[in-house]
Motif scaffolding. Sequence first.
Motif, mmCIF file in Angstrom:
data_model
loop_
_atom_site.group_PDB
_atom_site.id
_atom_site.type_symbol
_atom_site.label_atom_id
_atom_site.label_comp_id
_atom_site.label_asym_id
_atom_site.label_seq_id
_atom_site.Cartn_x
_atom_site.Cartn_y
_atom_site.Cartn_z
ATOM 1 N N GLY A 15 -38.164 26.916 -53.896
ATOM 2 C CA GLY A 15 -37.057 26.349 -53.137
ATOM 3 C C GLY A 15 -37.610 25.577 -51.959
ATOM 4 N N MET A 16 -37.106 24.367 -51.745
ATOM 5 C CA MET A 16 -37.644 23.543 -50.655
ATOM 6 C C MET A 16 -36.530 23.113 -49.723
ATOM 7 S SD MET A 16 -40.650 20.825 -50.794
ATOM 8 C CE MET A 16 -41.275 20.007 -49.321
ATOM 9 N N VAL A 17 -36.787 23.271 -48.426
ATOM 10 C CA VAL A 17 -35.832 22.877 -47.397
ATOM 11 C C VAL A 17 -36.508 21.824 -46.531
ATOM 12 C CG1 VAL A 17 -34.428 23.645 -45.458
ATOM 13 C CG2 VAL A 17 -34.767 25.162 -47.428
ATOM 14 N N PHE A 18 -35.848 20.669 -46.406
ATOM 15 C CA PHE A 18 -36.440 19.515 -45.741
ATOM 16 C C PHE A 18 -35.954 19.395 -44.295
ATOM 17 C CE2 PHE A 18 -36.250 18.666 -50.260
ATOM 18 C CZ PHE A 18 -37.504 18.160 -50.546
ATOM 19 N N GLN A 19 -36.570 18.471 -43.574
ATOM 20 C CA GLN A 19 -36.168 18.181 -42.203
ATOM 21 C C GLN A 19 -34.723 17.685 -42.172
ATOM 22 O OE1 GLN A 19 -38.855 15.524 -40.254
ATOM 23 N NE2 GLN A 19 -37.431 14.983 -38.640
ATOM 24 N N HIS A 20 -34.376 16.813 -43.117
ATOM 25 C CA HIS A 20 -33.002 16.316 -43.229
ATOM 26 C C HIS A 20 -32.340 17.014 -44.410
ATOM 27 C CE1 HIS A 20 -33.839 13.423 -40.117
ATOM 28 N NE2 HIS A 20 -34.944 13.100 -40.732
ATOM 29 N N PHE A 21 -31.066 17.267 -44.278
ATOM 30 C CA PHE A 21 -30.401 18.272 -45.116
ATOM 31 C C PHE A 21 -30.145 17.798 -46.542
ATOM 32 C CE2 PHE A 21 -28.540 17.639 -40.819
ATOM 33 C CZ PHE A 21 -29.400 18.486 -40.148
ATOM 34 N N ASN A 22 -29.892 16.496 -46.700
ATOM 35 C CA ASN A 22 -29.705 15.911 -48.036
ATOM 36 C C ASN A 22 -28.584 16.589 -48.827
ATOM 37 O OD1 ASN A 22 -31.963 14.241 -47.528
ATOM 38 N ND2 ASN A 22 -33.351 15.822 -48.246
ATOM 39 N N LEU A 23 -27.519 16.959 -48.136
ATOM 40 C CA LEU A 23 -26.376 17.533 -48.847
ATOM 41 C C LEU A 23 -25.575 16.405 -49.504
ATOM 42 C CD1 LEU A 23 -25.106 20.134 -46.214
ATOM 43 C CD2 LEU A 23 -26.675 20.512 -48.127
ATOM 44 N N PHE A 24 -24.890 16.744 -50.600
ATOM 45 C CA PHE A 24 -24.008 15.772 -51.260
ATOM 46 C C PHE A 24 -22.720 15.659 -50.441
ATOM 47 C CE2 PHE A 24 -26.448 17.479 -54.964
ATOM 48 C CZ PHE A 24 -27.116 16.310 -55.279
ATOM 49 N N PRO A 25 -22.438 14.488 -49.856
ATOM 50 C CA PRO A 25 -21.293 14.390 -48.944
ATOM 51 C C PRO A 25 -19.944 14.541 -49.646
ATOM 52 C CG PRO A 25 -22.266 12.224 -49.312
ATOM 53 C CD PRO A 25 -23.191 13.224 -49.949
ATOM 54 N N HIS A 26 -19.908 14.226 -50.967
ATOM 55 C CA HIS A 26 -18.638 14.263 -51.686
ATOM 56 C C HIS A 26 -18.328 15.647 -52.252
ATOM 57 C CE1 HIS A 26 -21.757 13.721 -54.702
ATOM 58 N NE2 HIS A 26 -20.904 14.134 -55.627
ATOM 59 N N MET A 27 -19.216 16.614 -52.049
ATOM 60 C CA MET A 27 -19.011 17.978 -52.536
ATOM 61 C C MET A 27 -18.747 18.921 -51.371
ATOM 62 S SD MET A 27 -21.965 18.623 -55.387
ATOM 63 C CE MET A 27 -22.080 17.655 -56.893
ATOM 64 N N THR A 28 -17.958 19.937 -51.628
ATOM 65 C CA THR A 28 -17.772 20.973 -50.617
ATOM 66 C C THR A 28 -19.086 21.713 -50.405
ATOM 67 O OG1 THR A 28 -17.160 22.675 -52.227
ATOM 68 C CG2 THR A 28 -15.357 21.316 -51.318
ATOM 69 N N VAL A 29 -19.111 22.513 -49.360
ATOM 70 C CA VAL A 29 -20.284 23.354 -49.097
ATOM 71 C C VAL A 29 -20.583 24.230 -50.310
ATOM 72 C CG1 VAL A 29 -21.010 25.360 -47.746
ATOM 73 C CG2 VAL A 29 -20.106 23.336 -46.583
ATOM 74 N N LEU A 30 -19.569 24.879 -50.849
ATOM 75 C CA LEU A 30 -19.775 25.729 -52.026
ATOM 76 C C LEU A 30 -20.255 24.897 -53.213
ATOM 77 C CD1 LEU A 30 -19.593 28.486 -53.423
ATOM 78 C CD2 LEU A 30 -17.159 28.007 -53.870
ATOM 79 N N GLY A 31 -19.691 23.701 -53.395
ATOM 80 C CA GLY A 31 -20.117 22.829 -54.482
ATOM 81 C C GLY A 31 -21.579 22.446 -54.372
ATOM 82 N N ASN A 32 -22.032 22.190 -53.160
ATOM 83 C CA ASN A 32 -23.447 21.878 -52.942
ATOM 84 C C ASN A 32 -24.345 23.032 -53.376
ATOM 85 O OD1 ASN A 32 -24.517 19.324 -51.314
ATOM 86 N ND2 ASN A 32 -22.396 19.682 -50.690
ATOM 87 N N VAL A 33 -23.955 24.250 -53.034
ATOM 88 C CA VAL A 33 -24.781 25.413 -53.363
ATOM 89 C C VAL A 33 -24.750 25.709 -54.861
ATOM 90 C CG1 VAL A 33 -25.140 27.874 -52.904
ATOM 91 C CG2 VAL A 33 -24.453 26.358 -51.047
ATOM 92 N N MET A 34 -23.626 25.442 -55.512
ATOM 93 C CA MET A 34 -23.471 25.712 -56.945
ATOM 94 C C MET A 34 -24.173 24.679 -57.827
ATOM 95 S SD MET A 34 -19.410 26.674 -57.134
ATOM 96 C CE MET A 34 -19.392 26.472 -58.933
ATOM 97 N N GLU A 35 -24.366 23.472 -57.317
ATOM 98 C CA GLU A 35 -24.773 22.349 -58.160
ATOM 99 C C GLU A 35 -26.076 22.617 -58.909
ATOM 100 O OE1 GLU A 35 -24.900 18.604 -59.992
ATOM 101 O OE2 GLU A 35 -23.258 19.797 -59.125
ATOM 102 N N GLY A 36 -27.085 23.129 -58.232
ATOM 103 C CA GLY A 36 -28.378 23.367 -58.878
ATOM 104 C C GLY A 36 -28.294 24.339 -60.048
ATOM 105 N N PRO A 37 -27.768 25.546 -59.814
ATOM 106 C CA PRO A 37 -27.663 26.499 -60.929
ATOM 107 C C PRO A 37 -26.842 25.975 -62.109
ATOM 108 C CG PRO A 37 -27.355 27.628 -58.844
ATOM 109 C CD PRO A 37 -27.409 26.167 -58.532
ATOM 110 N N VAL A 38 -25.768 25.228 -61.827
ATOM 111 C CA VAL A 38 -24.913 24.730 -62.911
ATOM 112 C C VAL A 38 -25.606 23.602 -63.674
ATOM 113 C CG1 VAL A 38 -22.756 23.514 -63.433
ATOM 114 C CG2 VAL A 38 -22.753 25.441 -61.832
#
Length: 254
Positions: free
Chosen positions: A91-114
């Motif tokens: 698992g890698m965590v970067f200096q900048h967050f690189n979250l998907f802006p069009h997804m909810t917080v939960l959607g961002n966390v779910m995306e990888g496993p799905v």
Amino acid sequence: MSIPKIEVAGLRKQFGELVVLRDITLKVDPGAVVALIGPSGSGKSTLLRCLNLLVVPNGGRIRIGGDAFDFETGKALPRPKAQAKFRSNTGMVFQHFNLFPHMTVLGNVMEGPVSAKNMPKAQAEAIGRRLLAKVGLADKAEAYPDRLSGGQKQRVAIARALAMEPEVMLFDEATSALDPELVSEVLGVMRDLAAEGMTMIIVTHEIAFAREVADRVIFMRDGVIVEEGPARDVIDRPQQEATRAFLSHFHTRG
């Protein structure tokens, strides 16, 4: 004696004529926390990206858990599927967050496993909600990233990385883009992961945090490891002049 969770031997990387890593060799035991410190341009972030295969080394060997790759001149690079499998173990965590802006917080966390592990959505959602609670953001599951502070975004990024159930976590200056008052909330999550026995390599300028949480500190400069050892030994009693000069800019004793 335990088998190292991470083992790197003779790792080399250059971009054109610029040599960034010169024969890096290191081992990280299961559950250990290693902090990489050193001036900008010393090769710390490139080393982390090589471990995650975001950057392909020019030579040497990397083993994480049961997977290993040799990167020798003329040898075929790992196939994309093998690279993806290897990468999913870290698992890698970067200096900048690189979250998907069009997804909810939960959607961002779910995306990888799905998407990467074909996990059923209900299972991924359960894991996502558990991890958001773990990082103190259970109440933000349905929010969108633009409604979060920088510290909250970085905690989501940590939860997203953990959702892939990696053996190892890599942090590349995870707090350097945050306002000072938000740094402690992210370091708190990292501190909890260390206490739970997660194997971690952390590139950081938070020297006091490295002294407190890391088992070992590695000081890098100009693409080589200059000094390494138990965290408090390296930070409080550095043996190399280059390490002493670097640490003289920080107030670390407490």
